[in-house]
Structure formats: C-alpha cells, structure tokens
Design an enzyme around this catalytic site. Structure first.
Site, PDB file in Angstrom:
ATOM      1  N   HIS A 129       0.878  -1.188   0.000  1.00 54.58           N
ATOM      2  CA  HIS A 129       0.000   0.000   0.000  1.00 54.58           C
ATOM      3  C   HIS A 129       0.915   1.238   0.000  1.00 54.58           C
ATOM      4  O   HIS A 129       1.783   1.371  -0.843  1.00 54.58           O
ATOM      5  CB  HIS A 129      -0.924  -0.107   1.219  1.00 54.58           C
ATOM      6  CG  HIS A 129      -2.073   0.853   1.265  1.00 54.58           C
ATOM      7  ND1 HIS A 129      -2.444   1.629   0.213  1.00 54.58           N
ATOM      8  CD2 HIS A 129      -2.948   1.150   2.271  1.00 54.58           C
ATOM      9  CE1 HIS A 129      -3.500   2.364   0.547  1.00 54.58           C
ATOM     10  NE2 HIS A 129      -3.823   2.096   1.802  1.00 54.58           N
TER      11      HIS A 129
ATOM     12  N   HIS B 172      -1.925  -2.421  -9.539  1.00 61.15           N
ATOM     13  CA  HIS B 172      -2.934  -1.833  -8.656  1.00 61.15           C
ATOM     14  C   HIS B 172      -4.149  -2.743  -8.658  1.00 61.15           C
ATOM     15  O   HIS B 172      -4.479  -3.314  -9.692  1.00 61.15           O
ATOM     16  CB  HIS B 172      -3.323  -0.432  -9.148  1.00 61.15           C
ATOM     17  CG  HIS B 172      -3.985   0.382  -8.100  1.00 61.15           C
ATOM     18  ND1 HIS B 172      -5.319   0.298  -7.834  1.00 61.15           N
ATOM     19  CD2 HIS B 172      -3.472   1.276  -7.216  1.00 61.15           C
ATOM     20  CE1 HIS B 172      -5.605   1.113  -6.835  1.00 61.15           C
ATOM     21  NE2 HIS B 172      -4.506   1.724  -6.440  1.00 61.15           N
TER      22      HIS B 172
ATOM     23  N   ASP C 274       2.777   5.701  -6.588  1.00 63.69           N
ATOM     24  CA  ASP C 274       4.005   5.674  -5.794  1.00 63.69           C
ATOM     25  C   ASP C 274       5.262   5.576  -6.635  1.00 63.69           C
ATOM     26  O   ASP C 274       6.364   5.742  -6.135  1.00 63.69           O
ATOM     27  CB  ASP C 274       3.964   4.508  -4.809  1.00 63.69           C
ATOM     28  CG  ASP C 274       3.042   4.810  -3.658  1.00 63.69           C
ATOM     29  OD1 ASP C 274       2.932   5.997  -3.312  1.00 63.69           O
ATOM     30  OD2 ASP C 274       2.427   3.883  -3.126  1.00 63.69           O
TER      31      ASP C 274
END
Ligand code: ACO
Length: 428
Positions: free
Chosen positions: A266, A307, A364
């Site tokens: 995450h 994802h 990210d």
C-alpha cells in the site's frame, strides 16, 4: 425486466432473488443481505475483489478507464487548479468552498494547530532511528487520549471538530517524527504560513537561522498531498471504516489507517520504490530485475507497479511523472534514479508479462523521486502520504457515522478441526 439476480442453490433447488443496486457510475452491485436467511450460505471473496462494503458519495474511480473523481471533479483538474486545503474542504463538505467558507475553514484549522505539550514526550520513548511510521502510529493513537470522554461521535459538530483537529495536527505529528529522528528541536506551527509552507517550516527550520521554503518544494508538496488525499475504499480507508464501525475513537481509527498504509503493498510502496531503484543502481541492470519480477519462484515484485483497481494508467501517476520532471528541472537536479525509473517503465510497459496482467506504474512510482529531490528522507515518504490521506480517512469515517452502518464483521469458511475431546496435559 426486474432489477434482480436470482441465485439458485443447485443442491436443493431453492432460489433467492437479490436486488441489483445501481449507483451514479460503476458496476451495479447485487444486494446479497438475504442470502444467509434464505439459502443458509455466505459469499466467499478474500481480498474483497468483488465486494462493495458501503455506499459512498466521496470518490469515484474507474480503473479500466483510468478515471479518478473527487465529489465529481477530476483529479487532473484538482491537481492543476486547486490547493490541498481546498481539496480537504471538498472531500469533507462535498463542495468547493467560497472565499468566505475557505477563510473560515482555514481559521478553524489555525485555531487547532497545536498539540498538547505532553504529547511531545511520547517521542522520547522512541529511539532516534525508529521508523517515523512507527512513531506516527503511536503519537496519533495517543491523540485519542486527549479527545475521548468529551466527544460524542454521533454529534455532527463533534465530528466536524474532529476532522478539523486531525487535519490541523497531522502535519505537526509528522514533522516532529522527522525532528526527533535528526535530534532537532520541535518547531511550533505558525498561523501566518500556508498549510504546506507551515509543514516544510516545521520539518526544516532550525532556531539559528531564517528559513523560507522553496517555492518549487511548496508547489510539489501541495500537488503530492492533493494526489494522495483520497482513493475510495482502499485498504487503509477500509481499515478506518472498519475500526469506526465498532465506534472506536476516531483518532484511534486514523492510527489504524496509518498502520495499514505502512505496508509495502500500500503506501509503503513509495519508500520501497526508491530502495528498489537504488538497488537496481544502473540502467543496464533493469532487465535482471524485470526477470526477477516475472519469476514465480522469486517473491520480488516491481514496486510501484500494479494496482488492485487500475487496469490502465493510474491518472495520479501521470500527473506525478510530469511533476517529477518539472521539480528536477526547476531544482537543477540530475538524478540517475529518474533515468532508471523511466527506462524501467518503458521496458515493463512493453513486456508481455506486464502488458497481459495490465500492470502499470501507480502513484508511488514517481512520488519518491519528487520527495527525494525535495530533501525529504526516504523513511518519511509514507509519513507524507499519511498526512495527505488523513482527510480521506476522516471524510469516510464521517460519512459512515452520519449514515446508517453496522459493525463490520466478515464471515469465514472454517477449515480447521472438527469438534474433538480435550486431552489432559499428562495424557498428551
Ligand atoms: N510486479 C510483478 N508482478 C506483479 C506485480 C508487480 N508489482 N503486481 C502484480 N503482479 C502480478 C501478480 O504476481 C499476479 O500474477 P498471477 O496472476 O500470475 O498470480 C498478478 O499480477 C495480479 O496481482 P495480484 O497480487 O493478484 O493483484 P492485487 O490486486 O492483489 O495486488 C498490488 C495489487 C498489491 C498493488 C500489487 O500489484 C503489488 O504488490 N504491487 C507492488 C506494490 C505497490 O506498488 N503498491 C502500491 C499500490 S498503490 C497504493 O497503495 C498507493
């Protein structure tokens, strides 16, 4: 035609008709609440891949098309035109603020931008090299002790005050994690600075000299916080909702969200991406790491790729990538890491393994490069993510508590022993 699905238990021929509920966008959902009553069965969906756990009007995302909307506004437009605090207001109250409303909101935040001096003592319990996320979990949880007895979570005004408190105080807690790790004195919050400038001031100013945050850093951090503000029912937000459904203290619920966010699958991925890029080290080693990511016998995964929901480009990653280019150019930084990241992206996006599994760079992938360029240490990356996501967590908590909800309590498929007799210790 009825908006229902009929489920037949082929063992018994018994049927149950379940309503199909339709939202504004997205796949309709089958309401299976009567399944157990009618058929005595539960549904099995580990990882909640097809389960809608709530109704929500805050954020919509279409993973196939790469769309992300907050209260109907696209993330691209918000990133281009708004400030993080405006997005906070939008997420909490459902509309963009007027100038008056915005002024009042900022005034409320300023009034709450201190933490109890005793809270500062919590930091001394941590070693200087403790991971800042572990500190943030502890100190956020500790905030619940200051706001417990006097708070009624069923009172909308108390909930609003809680949201304001948590948004005002999270940058303080986060900056102090950093200050503790470098052994610098804690810096108090300042009303005369904007939210982002204030955060940078609390992070980087020292008593001996004036500090003026660099405008590139302010712009980049503002963008970063906007891009992280909310993301629908992700793992940490679902954790906050689950803890909240038990009517736990909201500051403790936020601490639970921070716990989940820390995981490398995450929010911890931004730190993991930079570590991975450092480990790759040079462009000529990329193929080796791509091969490892594809190897089923190697647990290594390309951090910042893939994802649960996006099966297309994460729209936040596109904005972040452009911002990374701009930040490095404006600050005059030549970072080989960005070169490695770009080449890795190119190679992975052409590779059949990544193409077939629809594994694209996520938010990210580029955020770490920006944070590194701003001089923020790697271990603080997920802390910054937590600062940004705080508004999403508290907006979802507030939405849940203000509507109808039940304690979150999943079922299971039991695979353990059948009932058996106890054997006393001396007979085993
Ligand atoms: N590298 C290599 N292979 C991958 C990757 C990756 N980063 N991500 C997924 N896969 C593969 C899996 O091995 C799996 O292959 P299989 O079907 O042959 O078994 C397939 O793609 C599907 O992956 P799942 O793990 O089932 O996907 P899930 O939706 O459960 O996980 C997750 C999503 C956790 C994000 C995953 O893609 C991952 O671990 N990525 C790396 C960590 C990361 O970047 N996390 C940040 C997410 S964004 C955020 O939270 C802000």
């Amino acid at each position: 035609m009825a908006d229902t699905v009929t489920i037949t238990d082929n063992r018994t021929g018994k049927k149950v008709e379940c309503p199909i509920l339709t939202g504004v966008y997205g796949a309709p959902v089958i309401d299976t609440k009567t399944l157990y009553k009618e058929l005595e069965v539960f549904t099995f969906d580990p990882g909640f891949t097809t389960t809608a756990a709530c109704k929500s009007a805050i954020t919509y995302l279409d993973g196939e098309k790469g769309i992300l909307l907050h209260r109907g506004y696209s993330i691209e437009e918000l990133a281009k035109n708004s400030s993080y605090l405006e997005v906070c207001y939008l997420l909490l109250y459902g509309e963009l603020p007027t100038e008056d409303q915005f002024g009042t909101f900022r005034g409320h935040l300023n009034k709450r931008n201190m933490v109890h001096e005793h809270l500062e003592r919590f930091y001394t319990g941590y070693l200087y090299d403790a991971h800042p996320m572990s500190m943030l979990i502890g100190v956020t949880g500790a905030l619940s002790s200051y706001y417990h007895e006097a708070m009624d979570i069923h009172d909308p005004l108390d909930r609003e005050l809680t949201a304001i408190r948590v948004i005002a105080k999270m940058p303080i807690l986060a900056a102090h994690c950093y200050k503790h790790s470098v052994g610098h004195p804690f810096v108090y919050s300042r009303d005369d600075l904007g939210y982002v400038e204030n955060f940078l001031n609390m992070m980087f100013s020292v008593p001996m000299r004036e500090y003026t945050p660099n405008s590139t850093a302010v712009k980049a951090l503002n963008l970063m916080l906007i891009l992280h503000a909310d993301h629908e029912q992700n793992a940490s937000t679902s954790t906050v909702r689950l803890a909240g459904s038990a009517e736990a203290n909201p500051f403790a619920c936020i601490a639970a969200g921070i716990v989940t966010l820390w995981g490398s699958a995450h929010g911890g991925a931004n730190e993991a991406v930079v570590k991975m890029l450092e480990e790759i080290g040079t462009v000529d080693r990329i193929d080796e790491f791509v091969a490892r990511a594809k190897d089923k016998n190697d647990p290594f995964r390309l951090m910042g790729f893939g994802h649960r929901v996006y099966k297309n480009f994460d729209p936040r990653a596109k904005v972040m990538k452009q911002a990374a280019d701009e930040v490095l150019a404006e600050l005059g930084i030549e970072d080989e890491m960005l070169e490695i990241a770009k080449r890795l992206e190119e190679i992975a996006l052409k590779d059949s393994y990544f193409v077939e599994k629809k594994l694209y760079p996520n938010v990210d992938f580029y955020s770490g490069i920006i944070l590194k360029a701003l001089g923020i240490p790697t271990s603080m990356f997920t802390v910054i993510f937590a600062v940004g996501r705080t508004v999403g967590w508290i907006a979802h908590w507030n939405e849940m508590i203000s509507g109808s909800y039940r304690i979150g309590r999943p079922r299971q498929l039991y695979t353990g022993y059948e009932a058996r007799d106890f054997t006393p210790l001396d007979k085993r």
